[in-house]
Write a protein that holds these residues in place. Sequence first.
Motif, PDB file in Angstrom:
ATOM      1  N   THR A  27       0.881  -1.171  -0.023  1.00 34.32           N
ATOM      2  CA  THR A  27       0.005   0.041   0.192  1.00 34.32           C
ATOM      3  C   THR A  27       0.890   1.204   0.032  1.00 34.32           C
ATOM      4  O   THR A  27       1.935   1.081   0.595  1.00 34.32           O
ATOM      5  CB  THR A  27      -0.874  -0.099   1.227  1.00 34.32           C
ATOM      6  N   THR A  28       0.396   2.390  -0.711  1.00 28.96           N
ATOM      7  CA  THR A  28       1.047   3.570  -0.414  1.00 28.96           C
ATOM      8  C   THR A  28      -0.010   4.703  -0.744  1.00 28.96           C
ATOM      9  O   THR A  28      -1.442   4.245  -1.208  1.00 28.96           O
ATOM     10  CB  THR A  28       2.152   3.804  -1.809  1.00 28.96           C
ATOM     11  N   GLU A  29       0.360   5.990  -0.338  1.00 24.69           N
ATOM     12  CA  GLU A  29      -0.690   7.031  -0.610  1.00 24.69           C
ATOM     13  C   GLU A  29      -0.178   7.757  -2.182  1.00 24.69           C
ATOM     14  O   GLU A  29       0.793   8.039  -2.256  1.00 24.69           O
ATOM     15  CB  GLU A  29      -0.439   7.758   0.576  1.00 24.69           C
ATOM     16  N   VAL A  30      -1.488   7.804  -2.846  1.00 20.45           N
ATOM     17  CA  VAL A  30      -1.190   8.521  -4.331  1.00 20.45           C
ATOM     18  C   VAL A  30      -2.082   9.617  -4.163  1.00 20.45           C
ATOM     19  O   VAL A  30      -3.374   9.388  -4.257  1.00 20.45           O
ATOM     20  CB  VAL A  30      -1.315   7.496  -5.324  1.00 20.45           C
ATOM     21  N   GLU A  31      -1.817  10.767  -4.373  1.00 22.96           N
ATOM     22  CA  GLU A  31      -2.609  11.986  -4.619  1.00 22.96           C
ATOM     23  C   GLU A  31      -3.584  11.837  -3.278  1.00 22.96           C
ATOM     24  O   GLU A  31      -4.684  12.281  -3.358  1.00 22.96           O
ATOM     25  CB  GLU A  31      -3.242  11.901  -5.669  1.00 22.96           C
ATOM     26  N   GLY A  32      -3.102  11.715  -2.197  1.00 25.43           N
ATOM     27  CA  GLY A  32      -3.940  11.814  -0.819  1.00 25.43           C
ATOM     28  C   GLY A  32      -4.825  10.598  -0.674  1.00 25.43           C
ATOM     29  O   GLY A  32      -5.686  10.480   0.105  1.00 25.43           O
ATOM     30  N   LYS A  33      -4.897   9.583  -1.559  1.00 26.75           N
ATOM     31  CA  LYS A  33      -5.640   8.353  -1.596  1.00 26.75           C
ATOM     32  C   LYS A  33      -4.863   6.974  -1.456  1.00 26.75           C
ATOM     33  O   LYS A  33      -3.704   6.998  -1.960  1.00 26.75           O
ATOM     34  CB  LYS A  33      -6.505   8.186  -2.870  1.00 26.75           C
ATOM     35  N   GLU A  34      -5.265   6.305  -0.589  1.00 29.72           N
ATOM     36  CA  GLU A  34      -4.502   5.031  -0.196  1.00 29.72           C
ATOM     37  C   GLU A  34      -4.753   4.021  -1.369  1.00 29.72           C
ATOM     38  O   GLU A  34      -5.808   3.827  -1.979  1.00 29.72           O
ATOM     39  CB  GLU A  34      -4.988   4.269   1.025  1.00 29.72           C
ATOM     40  N   VAL A  35      -3.647   3.181  -2.004  1.00 26.67           N
ATOM     41  CA  VAL A  35      -3.757   2.495  -3.014  1.00 26.67           C
ATOM     42  C   VAL A  35      -3.111   1.316  -2.842  1.00 26.67           C
ATOM     43  O   VAL A  35      -2.139   1.209  -2.088  1.00 26.67           O
ATOM     44  CB  VAL A  35      -2.884   3.149  -4.595  1.00 26.67           C
ATOM     45  N   LEU A  36      -3.976   0.285  -2.981  1.00 23.28           N
ATOM     46  CA  LEU A  36      -3.451  -1.168  -2.789  1.00 23.28           C
ATOM     47  C   LEU A  36      -2.909  -1.940  -4.055  1.00 23.28           C
ATOM     48  O   LEU A  36      -3.597  -1.900  -5.086  1.00 23.28           O
ATOM     49  CB  LEU A  36      -4.555  -2.079  -2.242  1.00 23.28           C
ATOM     50  N   PHE A  37      -1.692  -2.563  -4.011  1.00 27.68           N
ATOM     51  CA  PHE A  37      -1.083  -3.294  -5.207  1.00 27.68           C
ATOM     52  C   PHE A  37      -0.802  -4.537  -4.768  1.00 27.68           C
ATOM     53  O   PHE A  37      -0.634  -4.753  -3.695  1.00 27.68           O
ATOM     54  CB  PHE A  37       0.166  -2.481  -5.374  1.00 27.68           C
ATOM     55  N   GLY A  38      -1.080  -5.321  -5.767  1.00 30.49           N
ATOM     56  CA  GLY A  38      -0.933  -6.929  -5.573  1.00 30.49           C
ATOM     57  C   GLY A  38      -0.642  -7.510  -6.899  1.00 30.49           C
ATOM     58  O   GLY A  38      -0.910  -6.883  -7.986  1.00 30.49           O
ATOM     59  N   GLY A  39      -0.394  -8.720  -6.770  1.00 26.53           N
ATOM     60  CA  GLY A  39      -0.395  -9.662  -7.944  1.00 26.53           C
ATOM     61  C   GLY A  39      -1.421 -10.252  -8.391  1.00 26.53           C
ATOM     62  O   GLY A  39      -2.291 -10.544  -7.598  1.00 26.53           O
ATOM     63  N   THR A  40      -1.887  -9.860  -9.814  1.00 33.99           N
ATOM     64  CA  THR A  40      -2.994 -10.298 -10.253  1.00 33.99           C
ATOM     65  C   THR A  40      -2.823 -11.410 -11.282  1.00 33.99           C
ATOM     66  O   THR A  40      -3.978 -11.758 -12.174  1.00 33.99           O
ATOM     67  CB  THR A  40      -3.932  -9.190 -10.723  1.00 33.99           C
ATOM     68  N   GLY A  41      -1.624 -12.041 -11.386  1.00 29.27           N
ATOM     69  CA  GLY A  41      -1.520 -13.011 -12.464  1.00 29.27           C
ATOM     70  C   GLY A  41      -0.852 -12.293 -13.739  1.00 29.27           C
ATOM     71  O   GLY A  41      -0.389 -13.020 -14.635  1.00 29.27           O
ATOM     72  N   ASN A  42      -1.169 -10.960 -13.888  1.00 32.21           N
ATOM     73  CA  ASN A  42      -0.400 -10.178 -15.020  1.00 32.21           C
ATOM     74  C   ASN A  42       0.534  -9.363 -14.448  1.00 32.21           C
ATOM     75  O   ASN A  42       0.933  -8.228 -14.694  1.00 32.21           O
ATOM     76  CB  ASN A  42      -1.682  -9.268 -15.776  1.00 32.21           C
ATOM     77  N   GLY A  43       1.246  -9.800 -13.385  1.00 36.79           N
ATOM     78  CA  GLY A  43       2.341  -8.852 -12.769  1.00 36.79           C
ATOM     79  C   GLY A  43       1.595  -8.036 -11.498  1.00 36.79           C
ATOM     80  O   GLY A  43       0.441  -8.109 -11.177  1.00 36.79           O
ATOM     81  N   LEU A  44       2.314  -7.193 -10.872  1.00 37.85           N
ATOM     82  CA  LEU A  44       2.145  -6.391  -9.831  1.00 37.85           C
ATOM     83  C   LEU A  44       1.001  -5.030 -10.540  1.00 37.85           C
ATOM     84  O   LEU A  44       1.398  -4.434 -11.377  1.00 37.85           O
ATOM     85  CB  LEU A  44       3.153  -5.740  -9.092  1.00 37.85           C
ATOM     86  N   GLU A  45      -0.234  -4.888  -9.978  1.00 36.23           N
ATOM     87  CA  GLU A  45      -1.082  -3.820 -10.462  1.00 36.23           C
ATOM     88  C   GLU A  45      -1.966  -3.578  -9.301  1.00 36.23           C
ATOM     89  O   GLU A  45      -2.223  -4.055  -8.401  1.00 36.23           O
ATOM     90  CB  GLU A  45      -1.933  -4.078 -11.700  1.00 36.23           C
ATOM     91  N   ALA A  46      -2.505  -2.304  -9.595  1.00 33.37           N
ATOM     92  CA  ALA A  46      -3.384  -1.577  -8.551  1.00 33.37           C
ATOM     93  C   ALA A  46      -4.495  -2.333  -8.382  1.00 33.37           C
ATOM     94  O   ALA A  46      -5.298  -2.742  -9.609  1.00 33.37           O
ATOM     95  CB  ALA A  46      -3.563  -0.264  -8.825  1.00 33.37           C
ATOM     96  N   ILE A  47      -5.124  -2.633  -7.071  1.00 32.81           N
ATOM     97  CA  ILE A  47      -6.425  -3.550  -7.140  1.00 32.81           C
ATOM     98  C   ILE A  47      -7.625  -2.504  -6.492  1.00 32.81           C
ATOM     99  O   ILE A  47      -7.274  -1.825  -5.719  1.00 32.81           O
ATOM    100  CB  ILE A  47      -6.264  -4.549  -5.893  1.00 32.81           C
ATOM    101  N   ASP A  48      -8.713  -2.400  -7.386  1.00 32.52           N
ATOM    102  CA  ASP A  48      -9.567  -1.383  -7.203  1.00 32.52           C
ATOM    103  C   ASP A  48      -9.063  -0.153  -7.019  1.00 32.52           C
ATOM    104  O   ASP A  48      -9.385   0.550  -5.938  1.00 32.52           O
ATOM    105  CB  ASP A  48     -10.598  -1.886  -6.170  1.00 32.52           C
ATOM    106  N   PRO A  49      -8.268   0.487  -7.929  1.00 29.26           N
ATOM    107  CA  PRO A  49      -7.697   1.937  -7.913  1.00 29.26           C
ATOM    108  C   PRO A  49      -8.764   2.834  -7.454  1.00 29.26           C
ATOM    109  O   PRO A  49      -9.536   2.817  -8.137  1.00 29.26           O
ATOM    110  CB  PRO A  49      -7.101   1.772  -9.333  1.00 29.26           C
ATOM    111  N   PRO A  50      -8.346   3.875  -6.679  1.00 34.01           N
ATOM    112  CA  PRO A  50      -9.219   4.939  -6.556  1.00 34.01           C
ATOM    113  C   PRO A  50      -8.834   5.774  -7.738  1.00 34.01           C
ATOM    114  O   PRO A  50      -8.255   5.400  -8.804  1.00 34.01           O
ATOM    115  CB  PRO A  50      -8.560   5.806  -5.462  1.00 34.01           C
ATOM    116  N   ASP A  51      -9.512   7.060  -8.143  1.00 36.16           N
ATOM    117  CA  ASP A  51      -9.537   8.159  -9.131  1.00 36.16           C
ATOM    118  C   ASP A  51      -8.194   8.715  -9.315  1.00 36.16           C
ATOM    119  O   ASP A  51      -8.093   9.747  -8.757  1.00 36.16           O
ATOM    120  CB  ASP A  51     -10.863   9.041  -9.087  1.00 36.16           C
ATOM    121  N   VAL A  52      -7.498   7.887  -9.794  1.00 35.20           N
ATOM    122  CA  VAL A  52      -6.020   8.249  -9.954  1.00 35.20           C
ATOM    123  C   VAL A  52      -5.580   7.963 -11.376  1.00 35.20           C
ATOM    124  O   VAL A  52      -5.710   6.723 -11.865  1.00 35.20           O
ATOM    125  CB  VAL A  52      -4.897   7.609  -8.786  1.00 35.20           C
ATOM    126  N   GLU A  53      -4.615   8.744 -11.955  1.00 40.32           N
ATOM    127  CA  GLU A  53      -4.185   8.217 -13.311  1.00 40.32           C
ATOM    128  C   GLU A  53      -3.668   7.034 -13.335  1.00 40.32           C
ATOM    129  O   GLU A  53      -2.884   6.597 -12.782  1.00 40.32           O
ATOM    130  CB  GLU A  53      -3.030   9.439 -13.705  1.00 40.32           C
TER     131      GLU A  53
END
Length: 69
Positions: A27-53
């Motif tokens: 987890t990390t904070e991006v633009e004031g929003k907490e973002v969760l990253f995890g492996g999805t079978g396609n490498g590491l990516e944001a899971i249910d990302p908030p409204d961030v680029e």
Amino acid sequence: MDYFEVTVRSTAYLIKPHIEEDSLFFTTEVEGKEVLFGGTGNGLEAIDPPDVEQELLEEIASEIDSYLA
């Protein structure tokens, strides 16, 4: 695993790893929003990302991957 930082677009992001149900997540904070990253079978990516680029999230995921390699 301890916290670590990755830098993307001249911004340092504090990455907080944690294990949940035998899976490694970050987890990390991006633009004031907490973002969760995890492996999805396609490498590491944001899971249910908030409204961030999406491209920024992909760059952060790539840097986390690079740190772990």
